[in-house]
Design a protein around this motif. Structure first.
Motif, PDB file in Angstrom:
ATOM      1  N   LEU A 133       0.997  -1.299   0.050  1.00  0.00           N
ATOM      2  CA  LEU A 133       0.107   0.056  -0.107  1.00  0.00           C
ATOM      3  C   LEU A 133       1.023   1.355   0.003  1.00  0.00           C
ATOM      4  CD1 LEU A 133      -2.393  -0.970   2.828  1.00  0.00           C
ATOM      5  CD2 LEU A 133      -2.615  -1.541   0.093  1.00  0.00           C
ATOM      6  N   CYS A 134       0.476   2.293  -0.500  1.00  0.00           N
ATOM      7  CA  CYS A 134       1.101   3.557  -0.754  1.00  0.00           C
ATOM      8  C   CYS A 134      -0.071   4.574  -0.134  1.00  0.00           C
ATOM      9  CB  CYS A 134       1.661   3.863  -2.158  1.00  0.00           C
ATOM     10  SG  CYS A 134       2.306   5.592  -2.448  1.00  0.00           S
ATOM     11  N   LEU A 135       0.598   5.097   0.924  1.00  0.00           N
ATOM     12  CA  LEU A 135      -0.455   6.064   1.690  1.00  0.00           C
ATOM     13  C   LEU A 135      -0.149   7.631   1.120  1.00  0.00           C
ATOM     14  CD1 LEU A 135      -2.534   6.081   3.766  1.00  0.00           C
ATOM     15  CD2 LEU A 135      -0.703   6.623   5.566  1.00  0.00           C
ATOM     16  N   ASN A 136      -1.328   8.280   0.716  1.00  0.00           N
ATOM     17  CA  ASN A 136      -1.436   9.575   0.075  1.00  0.00           C
ATOM     18  C   ASN A 136      -2.329  10.575   0.834  1.00  0.00           C
ATOM     19  OD1 ASN A 136      -0.959  11.693  -1.780  1.00  0.00           O
ATOM     20  ND2 ASN A 136      -2.135  10.599  -3.372  1.00  0.00           N
ATOM     21  N   ARG A 137      -1.908  11.569   1.514  1.00  0.00           N
ATOM     22  CA  ARG A 137      -2.744  12.539   2.042  1.00  0.00           C
ATOM     23  C   ARG A 137      -2.430  13.741   1.555  1.00  0.00           C
ATOM     24  NH1 ARG A 137      -1.827  11.837   8.364  1.00  0.00           N
ATOM     25  NH2 ARG A 137      -3.909  12.683   8.293  1.00  0.00           N
ATOM     26  N   GLY A 138      -1.766  14.083   0.259  1.00  0.00           N
ATOM     27  CA  GLY A 138      -1.733  15.223  -0.359  1.00  0.00           C
ATOM     28  C   GLY A 138      -0.573  16.070   0.271  1.00  0.00           C
ATOM     29  N   PRO A 139       0.404  16.562  -0.724  1.00  0.00           N
ATOM     30  CA  PRO A 139       1.684  17.285  -0.415  1.00  0.00           C
ATOM     31  C   PRO A 139       1.488  18.290   0.502  1.00  0.00           C
ATOM     32  CG  PRO A 139       0.664  17.951  -2.541  1.00  0.00           C
ATOM     33  CD  PRO A 139      -0.211  16.886  -2.076  1.00  0.00           C
ATOM     34  N   VAL A 140       0.638  19.336   0.478  1.00  0.00           N
ATOM     35  CA  VAL A 140       0.523  20.180   1.670  1.00  0.00           C
ATOM     36  C   VAL A 140       0.387  19.667   2.916  1.00  0.00           C
ATOM     37  CG1 VAL A 140      -0.504  22.214   2.381  1.00  0.00           C
ATOM     38  CG2 VAL A 140      -0.089  22.145   0.237  1.00  0.00           C
ATOM     39  N   ARG A 141      -0.459  18.825   3.265  1.00  0.00           N
ATOM     40  CA  ARG A 141      -0.603  18.392   4.414  1.00  0.00           C
ATOM     41  C   ARG A 141       0.319  17.627   4.896  1.00  0.00           C
ATOM     42  NH1 ARG A 141      -6.047  14.296   5.838  1.00  0.00           N
ATOM     43  NH2 ARG A 141      -5.598  14.377   7.986  1.00  0.00           N
ATOM     44  N   THR A 142       0.758  16.778   4.052  1.00  0.00           N
ATOM     45  CA  THR A 142       2.083  15.825   4.397  1.00  0.00           C
ATOM     46  C   THR A 142       3.330  16.820   4.762  1.00  0.00           C
ATOM     47  OG1 THR A 142       1.533  14.010   2.987  1.00  0.00           O
ATOM     48  CG2 THR A 142       3.844  14.103   3.556  1.00  0.00           C
ATOM     49  N   PHE A 143       3.561  17.952   4.112  1.00  0.00           N
ATOM     50  CA  PHE A 143       4.641  18.844   4.512  1.00  0.00           C
ATOM     51  C   PHE A 143       4.530  19.202   5.958  1.00  0.00           C
ATOM     52  CE2 PHE A 143       5.931  23.138   5.235  1.00  0.00           C
ATOM     53  CZ  PHE A 143       7.386  23.181   4.619  1.00  0.00           C
ATOM     54  N   ARG A 144       3.461  19.804   6.144  1.00  0.00           N
ATOM     55  CA  ARG A 144       3.050  20.385   7.461  1.00  0.00           C
ATOM     56  C   ARG A 144       3.254  19.137   8.796  1.00  0.00           C
ATOM     57  NH1 ARG A 144      -2.121  20.880   7.293  1.00  0.00           N
ATOM     58  NH2 ARG A 144      -1.796  22.879   6.012  1.00  0.00           N
ATOM     59  N   ARG A 145       2.944  17.940   8.461  1.00  0.00           N
ATOM     60  CA  ARG A 145       2.935  16.934   9.346  1.00  0.00           C
ATOM     61  C   ARG A 145       4.417  16.626   9.699  1.00  0.00           C
ATOM     62  NH1 ARG A 145       2.807  11.423  10.274  1.00  0.00           N
ATOM     63  NH2 ARG A 145       1.583  10.712  11.748  1.00  0.00           N
ATOM     64  N   ARG A 146       4.875  16.346   8.408  1.00  0.00           N
ATOM     65  CA  ARG A 146       6.495  15.970   8.419  1.00  0.00           C
ATOM     66  C   ARG A 146       7.115  16.802   9.291  1.00  0.00           C
ATOM     67  NH1 ARG A 146       7.179  14.935   3.186  1.00  0.00           N
ATOM     68  NH2 ARG A 146       7.349  17.063   2.782  1.00  0.00           N
ATOM     69  N   PHE A 147       7.109  18.150   8.663  1.00  0.00           N
ATOM     70  CA  PHE A 147       7.911  19.293   9.454  1.00  0.00           C
ATOM     71  C   PHE A 147       7.722  19.379  11.006  1.00  0.00           C
ATOM     72  CE2 PHE A 147       8.694  23.522  10.729  1.00  0.00           C
ATOM     73  CZ  PHE A 147      10.151  23.762  10.474  1.00  0.00           C
ATOM     74  N   LEU A 148       6.519  19.316  11.320  1.00  0.00           N
ATOM     75  CA  LEU A 148       6.176  19.512  12.956  1.00  0.00           C
ATOM     76  C   LEU A 148       6.686  18.329  13.583  1.00  0.00           C
ATOM     77  CD1 LEU A 148       2.508  21.041  12.755  1.00  0.00           C
ATOM     78  CD2 LEU A 148       4.621  22.017  13.221  1.00  0.00           C
ATOM     79  N   ARG A 149       6.608  16.999  12.868  1.00  0.00           N
ATOM     80  CA  ARG A 149       7.196  15.879  13.524  1.00  0.00           C
ATOM     81  C   ARG A 149       8.557  15.879  13.755  1.00  0.00           C
ATOM     82  NH1 ARG A 149       7.540  10.873   9.576  1.00  0.00           N
ATOM     83  NH2 ARG A 149       9.210  12.394   8.849  1.00  0.00           N
ATOM     84  N   ASP A 150       9.267  16.258  12.593  1.00  0.00           N
ATOM     85  CA  ASP A 150      10.804  16.137  12.612  1.00  0.00           C
ATOM     86  C   ASP A 150      11.261  17.269  13.432  1.00  0.00           C
ATOM     87  OD1 ASP A 150      10.500  14.130  10.962  1.00  0.00           O
ATOM     88  OD2 ASP A 150      11.248  15.310   9.258  1.00  0.00           O
ATOM     89  N   LEU A 151      10.644  18.387  13.371  1.00  0.00           N
ATOM     90  CA  LEU A 151      11.149  19.518  14.561  1.00  0.00           C
ATOM     91  C   LEU A 151      11.018  19.060  15.665  1.00  0.00           C
ATOM     92  CD1 LEU A 151      12.147  22.408  14.231  1.00  0.00           C
ATOM     93  CD2 LEU A 151       9.484  23.065  14.638  1.00  0.00           C
ATOM     94  N   LYS A 152       9.877  18.458  16.429  1.00  0.00           N
ATOM     95  CA  LYS A 152       9.579  17.825  17.480  1.00  0.00           C
ATOM     96  C   LYS A 152      10.617  17.077  18.199  1.00  0.00           C
ATOM     97  CE  LYS A 152       5.980  15.789  20.632  1.00  0.00           C
ATOM     98  NZ  LYS A 152       4.751  15.052  20.597  1.00  0.00           N
ATOM     99  N   GLU A 153      10.817  15.977  17.418  1.00  0.00           N
ATOM    100  CA  GLU A 153      11.784  14.841  17.366  1.00  0.00           C
ATOM    101  C   GLU A 153      13.293  15.360  17.441  1.00  0.00           C
ATOM    102  OE1 GLU A 153      10.614  11.522  15.262  1.00  0.00           O
ATOM    103  OE2 GLU A 153       8.706  11.360  16.043  1.00  0.00           O
ATOM    104  N   GLY A 154      13.600  16.563  16.951  1.00  0.00           N
ATOM    105  CA  GLY A 154      14.731  17.011  16.795  1.00  0.00           C
ATOM    106  C   GLY A 154      15.554  16.029  15.651  1.00  0.00           C
ATOM    107  N   ARG A 155      15.005  15.887  14.751  1.00  0.00           N
ATOM    108  CA  ARG A 155      15.911  14.923  13.511  1.00  0.00           C
ATOM    109  C   ARG A 155      17.007  15.485  12.965  1.00  0.00           C
ATOM    110  NH1 ARG A 155      11.214  10.684  10.765  1.00  0.00           N
ATOM    111  NH2 ARG A 155      10.630  10.016  12.730  1.00  0.00           N
ATOM    112  N   LYS A 156      16.795  16.923  12.497  1.00  0.00           N
ATOM    113  CA  LYS A 156      17.892  17.295  11.840  1.00  0.00           C
ATOM    114  C   LYS A 156      17.615  18.754  12.244  1.00  0.00           C
ATOM    115  CE  LYS A 156      19.015  13.616   9.558  1.00  0.00           C
ATOM    116  NZ  LYS A 156      20.365  12.739   9.980  1.00  0.00           N
ATOM    117  N   SER A 157      18.612  19.656  11.535  1.00  0.00           N
ATOM    118  CA  SER A 157      18.670  21.188  11.904  1.00  0.00           C
ATOM    119  C   SER A 157      17.483  21.749  11.132  1.00  0.00           C
ATOM    120  CB  SER A 157      19.933  21.705  11.427  1.00  0.00           C
ATOM    121  OG  SER A 157      19.718  21.776   9.941  1.00  0.00           O
TER     122      SER A 157
END
Length: 211
Positions: A133-157
């Motif tokens: 399965l390939c999950l698709n939620r739309g680029p804008v929604r995915t961008f927002r979710r990815r950035f907030l997650r990665d920022l919260k977890e301190g994944r990169k700068s």
């Protein structure tokens, strides 16, 4: 005593752009989960690809991931119900240890990660694939979710996350096209949950073959 052979364990491969909600959906499925992102290569690996025209490591390129190790772990789970997997720290781009995964005699589990589509054909050829399965939620929604997650977890700068996020948002259509071309079925969260439930009940639609 029943004369029927035991049901072999199979895997549902769950892919999609980074931030599309794969981990949450896998968790909500109630099935055992193998985290394929733990098979990233370490940051000092000389084979890591770079973003074109940049000194950034391209962590969204399949070359940053150890597909052979992932397939070995999936095969071991299907055959024995247990395997050892690396513990990967994304912020440090390093493996920090090893963990064991034990799914017992469960006939189905989910292997989720951004590169899951890369091993659809191999899992099918090994006879262990239930669905992809390939999950698709739309680029804008995915961008927002990815950035907030990665920022919260301190994944990169923050600067790296913004550069990566913008690049992935522009590339999302091509990412999904590639993953579906490799044999994963494109779907939203509700359809994905339905197909997971069908696979668990033994009435899944197999992932389509690729040329």
């Amino acid at each position: 005593m029943s004369s029927h052979p035991p049901i072999p364990t199979r895997v549902v491969l769950l892919c999609g752009p980074s931030g599309s909600g794969k981990s949450l959906l896998a968790q909500r499925s109630g099935l055992p989960v193998l985290r394929l992102d733990d098979f990233y290569k370490e940051g000092d690996d000389p084979t890591l690809p770079l973003v074109a025209g940049s000194s950034d490591i391209d962590w969204d390129h399949p070359g940053s991931w150890d597909a052979d190790a992932a397939v070995s772990a999936i095969t071991a789970l299907c055959r024995t119900g247990r395997t050892s997997v690396p513990v990967y720290d994304i912020a440090r781009s390093a493996r920090t240890g090893e963990d064991s995964v034990d799914i017992g005699r469960t006939p189905l589990f989910v292997a989720e990660g951004v590169f899951a589509a890369e091993i659809v054909r191999r899992c099918r050829d090994l006879g262990v694939l239930a669905d992809a399965l390939c999950l698709n939620r739309g680029p804008v929604r995915t961008f927002r979710r990815r950035f907030l997650r990665d920022l919260k977890e301190g994944r990169k700068s923050v600067a790296f996350l913004l550069r990566r996020g913008w690049r992935l948002m522009r590339a999302e259509r091509s990412i999904i096209t590639r993953q579906t071309g490799l044999g994963a079925h494109p779907c939203d969260r509700d359809e994905a949950m339905g197909r997971l439930a069908a696979a668990a009940a033994g009435r899944c639609t197999r992932a389509r073959s690729t040329p």
